[in-house]
Design an enzyme around this catalytic site. Structure first.
Site, mmCIF file in Angstrom:
data_model
loop_
_atom_site.group_PDB
_atom_site.id
_atom_site.type_symbol
_atom_site.label_atom_id
_atom_site.label_comp_id
_atom_site.label_asym_id
_atom_site.label_seq_id
_atom_site.Cartn_x
_atom_site.Cartn_y
_atom_site.Cartn_z
ATOM 1 N N LYS A 305 57.113 4.246 50.175
ATOM 2 C CA LYS A 305 58.171 3.540 50.893
ATOM 3 C C LYS A 305 59.150 2.843 49.961
ATOM 4 C CE LYS A 305 56.510 4.633 54.926
ATOM 5 N NZ LYS A 305 57.169 5.634 55.783
ATOM 6 N N SER A 553 45.608 6.902 54.445
ATOM 7 C CA SER A 553 46.577 7.969 54.682
ATOM 8 C C SER A 553 46.500 9.035 53.591
ATOM 9 C CB SER A 553 47.995 7.399 54.769
ATOM 10 O OG SER A 553 48.302 6.649 53.602
#
Length: 614
Positions: A305, A553
């Site tokens: 991110k 994840s």
């Protein structure tokens, strides 16, 4: 003379004591011929072949190359001082030729002009710079005669010698030295050995890092050495030369001492975003296929991110939507908020994060440590709840809403950076990328990097993964959307196929507009579902057996890739994305089995020595 071309790099590697003979020096720089020099003629004495050199000297011809009638004593003199314009000094080593026995000459002086010699470049790719310089003078009893070394030409190649990547360097050149000889005074029959050559001190070189550009280094038209830390060199006559090369990987052929190009000086923390490494999985992958992971936790704030946050802020600045001292607000599961807090801290903006209570507390602490304010929405409201709260705050206060789930800057940044990084890495290794595996949060990595990969490598299969309990894309049910603050695309409600799942950062309770746009471009070839238990077990296995410390994840993506390995043809290359670090999950079920206190086995081990035992 006969010259056998050596392997330049093996010659460099061979001389670990830091001393090169003159012959080794010229042999190591691409097989260039040793410049002609005065040599005393002798009747039968053979030349010496040095054991550590690959340059072989033939026996002298019957006719002397240069015959001196006067007694000449050779002396190695330091070169004339050169002026430099920068401060970084390349380490140098001195090399010299051994003294030769004195020889009695009877023939009168005869001078022979050395001929030009053609030299073929070395087989190994080299980066060429200016020719080396050496200086030697004989004691002058008459006005000195200045002689220039003969030109040596490099055979031109039809193809580039090498395409190499390295940080841009800027070399401040200095003028090379000259050979200076004194003429003999009176005839005599005594002569001494040729002069001992001492390599001059290297010039100072200044290095400037610029935006990386990949080019091909073409053959030069004069003999030039290989710049390295065990050989000095002098640049051509004063002029500024810039070498445009870049390489994130080790370039052993130019004696690089750095494994990546990340060890550079950057102007601010945001410049370190991207260029994350790709690592082979050696123990978990089945035999017959090659599994790799791209470790996005090498970004400065430890997640993929970071790319998104920089893209959002730069796009807003460019459009004039974010003014100096402004405030940014965004709904986040944690990683985007942390990344936005970093970029805002560096650029001088305020940041307000809105986060559902279901996400890990360490993410809240990291954002607050970076100067952000963190607002927590009730867990049952899910992703749509925190998004709605962020929209309300932006509209009421006139703040800039980041819109990570809808902004075009999201996928565009991954298309410009993540995708090309992957393609370049596999191309450098000469590997075909057969499968690329990713999950989705906003869908930016999937849509942006996936589009870049498909465009450049149509045969690569793109595999998308999502949680079993939240198979939104697989359901085929479209996402309802609405307009917010004049822009359409925000979720109007939660998706009916969504259920709570433990893979934080993946699949909010709606299909993001960015992800949907990637799906509409038909980027994915298949979709595989993964459950939370398998994701967490795979993450722990990566840590224990591969040293890859990733979050849930990342475990989910690698588990999906391992499923692909089972059906992939032999020899296939599979790459899985690893979005973030396990440190973001310390308070989550991922670390439920990890104790903070000593277990029974550790207590037994502790008791084996007396310290601390009652």
């Amino acid at each position: 003379m006969a010259v056998a071309q050596p392997d330049a790099f093996s010659a460099l590697d061979r001389n670990h004591d830091g001393v090169l003979s003159r012959a080794e020096f010229y042999g190591a720089i691409g097989g260039a011929a040793v410049p002609a020099e005065p040599v005393a003629a002798c009747s039968a004495a053979p030349f010496v072949q040095h054991a550590a050199s690959t340059v072989t000297y033939a026996a002298p011809a019957t006719a002397p190359v240069v015959t001196y009638a006067a007694p000449i004593t050779s002396t190695a003199l330091a070169p004339a001082p050169v002026q430099t314009q920068s401060t970084t000094i390349i380490q140098s080593q001195r090399a010299s030729l051994p003294q030769m026995p004195a020889t009695t000459l009877t023939a009168p002086p005869v001078y022979v002009t050395p001929s030009q010699t053609a030299v073929t470049p070395a087989a190994s790719p080299v980066v060429t710079y200016g020719a080396p310089t050496m200086a030697a003078t004989l004691p002058a009893q008459e006005p000195a005669t200045v002689l220039q070394a003969p030109p040596v030409y490099v055979q031109a190649a039809t193809q580039p010698v090498a395409t190499i990547e390295a940080p841009v360097q800027q070399v401040t050149a200095v003028a090379p030295a000259q050979y200076t000889y004194a003429a003999p005074q009176t005839p005599t029959t005594t002569a001494v050995a040729p002069p001992v050559y001492v390599e001059p001190q290297p010039p100072v070189v200044s290095v400037e890092v610029r935006e990386p550009v990949t080019t091909s280094v073409m053959p030069a038209q004069a003999p030039q050495p290989i710049p390295s830390q065990i050989m000095s060199y002098t640049a051509p006559p004063p002029q500024l030369r810039t070498s445009h090369v870049m390489a994130p990987q080790v370039i052993r052929t130019v004696a690089s001492v750095s494994l990546t190009d990340r060890c550079r000086i950057f102007d601010d923390i945001t410049q370190t975003i991207g260029q994350t490494p790709i690592v082979r999985i050696n123990k978990l992958a089945p035999e017959g296929v090659n599994l790799f992971v791209k470790l996005e936790y090498f970004n400065p704030l430890s997640s993929v991110k970071d790319r998104l946050a920089l893209a959002i802020i730069e796009a807003a600045e460019k459009r004039g939507e974010l003014q100096p001292g402004g405030t940014v607000v965004e709904a986040t599961s944690g990683n985007t908020g942390i990344a936005l807090a970093m970029v805002c801290a560096q650029r001088g903006y305020s940041f307000v994060a809105v986060m559902a209570a279901s996400f890990s507390v360490e993410r809240r602490k990291v954002m607050r440590a970076l100067g952000a304010k963190v607002l927590i929405t009730p867990a049952p409201l899910g992703g749509t709840g925190m998004v709605k709260k962020a929209e309300e705050l932006a509209e009421q206060n006139g703040w800039f809403l980041a819109r990570q789930f809808e902004t075009e800057a999201n996928a565009a940044f991954h298309k410009k950076t993540t995708g090309p990084e992957i393609l370049a890495a596999f191309q450098r290794r000469g590997l075909r990328l057969d499968y690329w595996v990713t999950g989705y949060g906003t869908g930016g990595t999937f849509a942006g990097a996936g589009e870049a990969i498909k465009a450049a490598s149509p045969h690569t299969k793109v595999i998308l993964s999502e949680p079993e309990g939240a198979a939104l894309v697989s359901s085929g049910v479209p996402q309802e959307r609405k307009e917010v603050m004049g822009k359409f695309g925000a979720p109007a409600s939660g998706h009916p196929a969504w259920k709570p799942h433990p893979i934080q950062g993946w699949t909010p309770n709606f299909i993001p507009k960015v992800c949907e746009e990637g799906l509409n471009k038909n980027i994915k070839d298949d979709i595989i579902l993964v459950n939370g238990k398998d994701a967490m077990e795979t993450a722990m296995s990566l840590a224990r057996f591969e040293g890859v410390f990733c979050g849930t994840s990342g475990g989910a993506t690698v588990w999906t890739a391992l499923e692909v390995c089972k059906i992939a043809p032999p020899g296939s290359n599979i790459l899985a994305m690893v979005p973030d670090t396990a440190e973001r999950y310390l308070s989550t079920p991922l670390f439920e089995s990890i104790d903070a206190e000593m277990n029974a086995e550790e207590k037994m081990l502790f008791a084996t020595t007396p310290l601390g035992i009652d």
